[in-house]
Design a protein around this motif. Structure first.
Motif, PDB file in Angstrom:
ATOM      1  N   GLU A   1      17.743   2.244  -6.922  1.00  0.00           N
ATOM      2  CA  GLU A   1      16.482   2.199  -6.194  1.00  0.00           C
ATOM      3  C   GLU A   1      16.335   0.890  -5.444  1.00  0.00           C
ATOM      4  OE1 GLU A   1      13.168   2.979  -8.666  1.00  0.00           O
ATOM      5  OE2 GLU A   1      13.706   5.066  -9.060  1.00  0.00           O
ATOM      6  N   ASN A   2      16.694  -0.212  -6.078  1.00  0.00           N
ATOM      7  CA  ASN A   2      16.599  -1.517  -5.417  1.00  0.00           C
ATOM      8  C   ASN A   2      17.521  -1.586  -4.209  1.00  0.00           C
ATOM      9  OD1 ASN A   2      14.710  -2.466  -7.238  1.00  0.00           O
ATOM     10  ND2 ASN A   2      16.225  -3.401  -8.588  1.00  0.00           N
ATOM     11  N   ALA A   3      18.701  -0.985  -4.324  1.00  0.00           N
ATOM     12  CA  ALA A   3      19.639  -0.997  -3.203  1.00  0.00           C
ATOM     13  C   ALA A   3      19.086  -0.196  -2.028  1.00  0.00           C
ATOM     14  CB  ALA A   3      20.987  -0.434  -3.643  1.00  0.00           C
TER      15      ALA A   3
ATOM     16  N   ALA B   1       8.349 -13.267  -0.496  1.00  0.00           N
ATOM     17  CA  ALA B   1       8.986 -12.297  -1.390  1.00  0.00           C
ATOM     18  C   ALA B   1       8.114 -11.057  -1.530  1.00  0.00           C
ATOM     19  CB  ALA B   1       9.238 -12.926  -2.764  1.00  0.00           C
ATOM     20  N   ASP B   2       8.770  -9.922  -1.711  1.00  0.00           N
ATOM     21  CA  ASP B   2       8.106  -8.660  -2.018  1.00  0.00           C
ATOM     22  C   ASP B   2       9.066  -7.837  -2.882  1.00  0.00           C
ATOM     23  OD1 ASP B   2       9.967  -7.377  -0.337  1.00  0.00           O
ATOM     24  OD2 ASP B   2       8.657  -7.530   1.400  1.00  0.00           O
ATOM     25  N   PRO B   3       8.681  -6.620  -3.307  1.00  0.00           N
ATOM     26  CA  PRO B   3       9.586  -5.853  -4.176  1.00  0.00           C
ATOM     27  C   PRO B   3      10.949  -5.556  -3.577  1.00  0.00           C
ATOM     28  CG  PRO B   3       7.358  -4.961  -4.288  1.00  0.00           C
ATOM     29  CD  PRO B   3       7.349  -5.992  -3.197  1.00  0.00           C
ATOM     30  N   ALA B   4      11.094  -5.675  -2.252  1.00  0.00           N
ATOM     31  CA  ALA B   4      12.379  -5.366  -1.627  1.00  0.00           C
ATOM     32  C   ALA B   4      13.322  -6.554  -1.592  1.00  0.00           C
ATOM     33  CB  ALA B   4      12.158  -4.852  -0.203  1.00  0.00           C
TER      34      ALA B   4
ATOM     35  N   ALA C   1      -1.578   1.901   0.688  1.00  0.00           N
ATOM     36  CA  ALA C   1      -1.273   1.216  -0.572  1.00  0.00           C
ATOM     37  C   ALA C   1      -2.325   0.155  -0.859  1.00  0.00           C
ATOM     38  CB  ALA C   1       0.108   0.576  -0.518  1.00  0.00           C
ATOM     39  N   THR C   2      -2.397  -0.208  -2.120  1.00  0.00           N
ATOM     40  CA  THR C   2      -3.170  -1.373  -2.533  1.00  0.00           C
ATOM     41  C   THR C   2      -2.195  -2.340  -3.194  1.00  0.00           C
ATOM     42  OG1 THR C   2      -3.690  -0.415  -4.696  1.00  0.00           O
ATOM     43  CG2 THR C   2      -5.265  -0.023  -2.901  1.00  0.00           C
TER      44      THR C   2
ATOM     45  N   VAL D   1       1.723   0.472  -6.129  1.00  0.00           N
ATOM     46  CA  VAL D   1       2.355   1.805  -6.107  1.00  0.00           C
ATOM     47  C   VAL D   1       3.843   1.632  -6.369  1.00  0.00           C
ATOM     48  CG1 VAL D   1       0.669   2.790  -4.530  1.00  0.00           C
ATOM     49  CG2 VAL D   1       2.701   1.697  -3.607  1.00  0.00           C
ATOM     50  N   PRO D   2       4.507   2.636  -6.936  1.00  0.00           N
ATOM     51  CA  PRO D   2       5.955   2.521  -7.154  1.00  0.00           C
ATOM     52  C   PRO D   2       6.687   2.270  -5.840  1.00  0.00           C
ATOM     53  CG  PRO D   2       5.056   4.394  -8.346  1.00  0.00           C
ATOM     54  CD  PRO D   2       3.962   3.888  -7.474  1.00  0.00           C
TER      55      PRO D   2
END
Length: 243
Positions: A61-63, A139-142, A199-200, A223-224
């Motif tokens: 998922e990260n990739a 930075a963010d989740p990606a 999104a929030t 959110v996921p």
């Protein structure tokens, strides 16, 4: 003369001090049975492959998310060549009005960020540059990178891919070494299928102890990660109504 054999049943009826000894002897097998039962009733061990499967799925998922992030950055850069240069709201360096003159203390930085939210800086790139260190980490989740100018460029380019957007600061928290801005965001992208992103989340602003400027800008989504990515490929209701 016949010998008298004491049966197990008769030993249980023995009275006096011998009776107490016999009672102890008869209770020991029961304790052993309970011990054996506890051994057999233990919870089965977890499969050793379960953790590995979860870790592999998370890496995949990260990739995918990282590939989508870099893809959107390249798409934004390509789209910027076909977009007319917007007139800056402030100084010639692209800084917004109020941030170009002199340096800001932490209070001034916080107020500038709140004003930037009113300008939807995430998608317009209209942010107070003086509020950030030049090598600020974003930075963010990606993923993450360093560089204020790159962040501004990415925000501006992402905005060029939208038809309309709405961003609102819903809550602000001031802590010792950082502030947290909670936000709500939605937009309609200009792709042919007109996907809607909604999104929030919240952004953590870490301040430099000496300058008072933001040295780390960390986005967090409520959110996921993959659910947000899937929104890009889902046609909006407007498309289905047109059909």
């Amino acid at each position: 003369m016949a010998l008298h054999h004491t049966s197990p049943a008769s030993s249980a009826l023995t009275t006096g001090r011998h009776g107490r000894s016999a009672a102890v002897v008869l209770r020991r097998p029961m304790a052993d049975c309970r011990s054996r039962f506890r051994v057999h009733a233990q919870k089965p061990a977890r499969s050793p492959g379960a953790g590995a499967e979860t870790e592999t799925s998370s890496r995949s998922e990260n990739a995918v998310l990282k590939a989508a992030w870099y893809g959107s950055e390249l798409l934004g850069i390509a789209a910027s060549f076909f977009r007319p240069s917007p007139s800056p709201e402030g100084g010639a360096d692209g800084d917004v009005e109020g941030g170009a003159a002199g340096s800001l203390d932490r209070t001034g930085v916080v107020e500038a960020i709140k004003e930037d939210f009113a300008r939807s800086y995430f998608v317009t790139g209209n942010l107070t540059l003086k509020a950030y260190e030049e090598d600020c980490e974003f930075a963010d989740p990606a993923g993450s990178f360093r560089g204020l100018r790159r962040f501004k460029r990415n925000c501006t380019n992402f905005g060029s891919l939208l038809d309309k957007s709405n961003m609102k600061l819903t809550k602000w928290e001031d802590l010792e070494d950082k502030s947290i801005g909670h936000w709500r965001f939605s937009c309609v992208m200009s792709f042919p299928w007109r996907p809607i992103l909604s999104a929030t989340g919240y952004t953590e602003y870490y301040f430099d102890a000496e300058s008072g400027k933001v040295r780390r800008h960390v986005e967090n989504w409520n959110v996921p990660k993959m659910a947000l990515l899937r929104q890009i490929f889902r046609p909006s209701r407007w498309i289905w109504e047109k059909r």
